[in-house]
Design a protein around this motif. Structure first.
Motif, PDB file in Angstrom:
ATOM      1  N   MET A  25      -3.142   4.041  10.871  1.00  0.00           N
ATOM      2  CA  MET A  25      -2.742   2.507  11.176  1.00  0.00           C
ATOM      3  C   MET A  25      -1.827   2.761  12.507  1.00  0.00           C
ATOM      4  O   MET A  25      -0.971   3.310  12.213  1.00  0.00           O
ATOM      5  CB  MET A  25      -2.115   1.932  10.119  1.00  0.00           C
ATOM      6  N   GLN A  26      -2.057   2.225  13.415  1.00  0.00           N
ATOM      7  CA  GLN A  26      -1.237   2.178  14.830  1.00  0.00           C
ATOM      8  C   GLN A  26      -1.229   0.834  15.252  1.00  0.00           C
ATOM      9  O   GLN A  26      -1.925   0.719  16.331  1.00  0.00           O
ATOM     10  CB  GLN A  26      -1.884   3.128  15.394  1.00  0.00           C
ATOM     11  N   ASN A  39       3.103  -2.374  12.272  1.00  0.00           N
ATOM     12  CA  ASN A  39       1.751  -2.394  11.436  1.00  0.00           C
ATOM     13  C   ASN A  39       1.520  -3.645  10.738  1.00  0.00           C
ATOM     14  O   ASN A  39       1.212  -3.800   9.598  1.00  0.00           O
ATOM     15  CB  ASN A  39       1.451  -1.289  10.792  1.00  0.00           C
ATOM     16  N   SER A  76       0.451   5.734   8.257  1.00  0.00           N
ATOM     17  CA  SER A  76       0.698   5.117   9.490  1.00  0.00           C
ATOM     18  C   SER A  76       1.411   5.996  10.442  1.00  0.00           C
ATOM     19  O   SER A  76       1.621   7.143  10.244  1.00  0.00           O
ATOM     20  CB  SER A  76       1.921   4.168   9.132  1.00  0.00           C
ATOM     21  N   PHE A 121       5.155   1.916   7.010  1.00  0.00           N
ATOM     22  CA  PHE A 121       3.782   2.013   6.583  1.00  0.00           C
ATOM     23  C   PHE A 121       3.215   0.852   7.134  1.00  0.00           C
ATOM     24  O   PHE A 121       2.339   0.725   7.974  1.00  0.00           O
ATOM     25  CB  PHE A 121       3.528   1.995   5.001  1.00  0.00           C
ATOM     26  N   SER A 122       3.705  -0.518   6.650  1.00  0.00           N
ATOM     27  CA  SER A 122       3.205  -1.708   7.312  1.00  0.00           C
ATOM     28  C   SER A 122       4.141  -2.504   6.750  1.00  0.00           C
ATOM     29  O   SER A 122       4.678  -2.801   5.854  1.00  0.00           O
ATOM     30  CB  SER A 122       1.949  -2.244   6.785  1.00  0.00           C
ATOM     31  N   MET A 153       2.895   6.496   2.354  1.00  0.00           N
ATOM     32  CA  MET A 153       3.563   5.556   3.338  1.00  0.00           C
ATOM     33  C   MET A 153       5.076   5.681   3.410  1.00  0.00           C
ATOM     34  O   MET A 153       5.750   6.410   2.473  1.00  0.00           O
ATOM     35  CB  MET A 153       3.395   4.075   2.508  1.00  0.00           C
ATOM     36  N   SER A 188       7.234  -0.396   2.804  1.00  0.00           N
ATOM     37  CA  SER A 188       6.033  -1.393   2.462  1.00  0.00           C
ATOM     38  C   SER A 188       6.187  -2.807   2.104  1.00  0.00           C
ATOM     39  O   SER A 188       6.321  -2.705   0.791  1.00  0.00           O
ATOM     40  CB  SER A 188       5.266  -0.601   1.795  1.00  0.00           C
TER      41      SER A 188
END
Ligand SMILES: CCCCCCCCCCCCC/C=C/C(=O)SCCNC(=O)CCNC(=O)[C@H](O)C(C)(C)COP(=O)(O)OP(=O)(O)OC[C@H]1O[C@@H](n2cnc3c(N)ncnc32)[C@H](O)[C@@H]1OP(=O)(O)O
Length: 210
Positions: free
Chosen positions: A3-4, A9, A39, A48-49, A84, A87
């Motif tokens: 994920m980028q 994110n 990530s 991570f997000s 991750m 989060s």
């Protein structure tokens, strides 16, 4: 899957749509039996997000909100395996939908459903996913206080499965995936998973979510 989506994110409509399309392609690929999601933000490797993109939920038309919410649900129905750093909220949900969670062991990172801290409510299917992972009492405390757990605390309540040094996260995730893939036959694994999720699937059906 890397994920980028800088800077953190956050799960915007565009990003979620792309995630769902990528997952659909993988689902159709008969050679794909597992997925590690991570990530690779170059400016921000520790996240991570950041969860749902807050800007997608503020000052937008009902049509846009409806479209956004639909893709959030689709994403949640599709996910599989993860590793991750931080989060919060939707980022935590993303990892909760995975079979195994490996977290970088750095007390600066946190994970949890912190919605109440933001003055919003974690939808019931966020809550149920959490209950299925850490049990009712832990969820009760976590959701009402909007707790974000440091890695050691997250491991203690079972919110993550393993902590590893930051530079070993991907290696350990790959080793774990290899181990999981030694279980023979997709059918037995899929059936076992379906059995584990039977009650939850029924609840979703009752709420007209599937
Ligand atoms: C009818 C249908 C309705 C549909 C919609 C209705 C919604 C109803 C509500 C339902 C509730 C759903 C459940 C909600 C789930 C969520 O996921 S809500 C989002 C929760 N997320 C957070 O609380 C995380 C907030 N962010 C952080 O804690 C930190 O940013 C971080 C991730 C730990 C990283 O920290 P740090 O490294 O210090 O970076 P920052 O400087 O804080 O951030 C960098 C830039 O990123 C922007 N940003 C951060 N998070 C988000 C985000 N979630 N969305 C959008 N943007 C984000 C941040 O603003 C910074 O931007 P700039 O200032 O421009 O640099």
């Amino acid at each position: 899957m890397h994920m980028q989506s800088p800077p953190v994110n956050s799960l915007s409509l565009d990003f979620l749509t792309e995630l769902c399309i990528s997952l659909e392609k993988l689902e159709m690929d008969k050679g794909c039996r597992g997925l590690i999601i991570t990530s690779v933000l170059s400016n921000q490797p520790k996240v991570f997000s950041a969860g749902l993109d807050i800007l997608e939920m503020y000052g937008k038309s009902p049509e846009h909100c409806g479209e956004f919410w639909k893709v959030v649900q689709e994403m949640w129905l599709k996910f599989y395996g993860s590793n991750m750093g931080s989060s919060p909220a939707g980022g935590c949900l993303l990892s909760l939908t995975c079979d195994y969670r490996i977290m970088a062991d750095n007390p600066r990172y946190t994970i949890g459903l912190n919605e109440t801290q933001l003055g919003i409510v974690a939808p019931f299917w966020f809550k149920e996913t959490m209950v299925n992972t850490v049990g009712h009492r832990n969820t009760e405390v976590a959701l009402q206080l909007g707790l974000l757990y440091k890695p050691a605390e997250a491991l203690k309540i079972g919110l993550v499965d393993q902590l590893v040094p930051e530079d070993q996260v991907f290696t350990v995730a790959s080793q774990t995936m290899t181990k999981w893939l030694t279980i023979p036959g997709n059918v037995s694994v899929i059936t076992t998973k379906s059995t584990l999720n039977l009650l939850f699937s029924f609840q979703l059906w009752c709420f007209n979510l599937v």
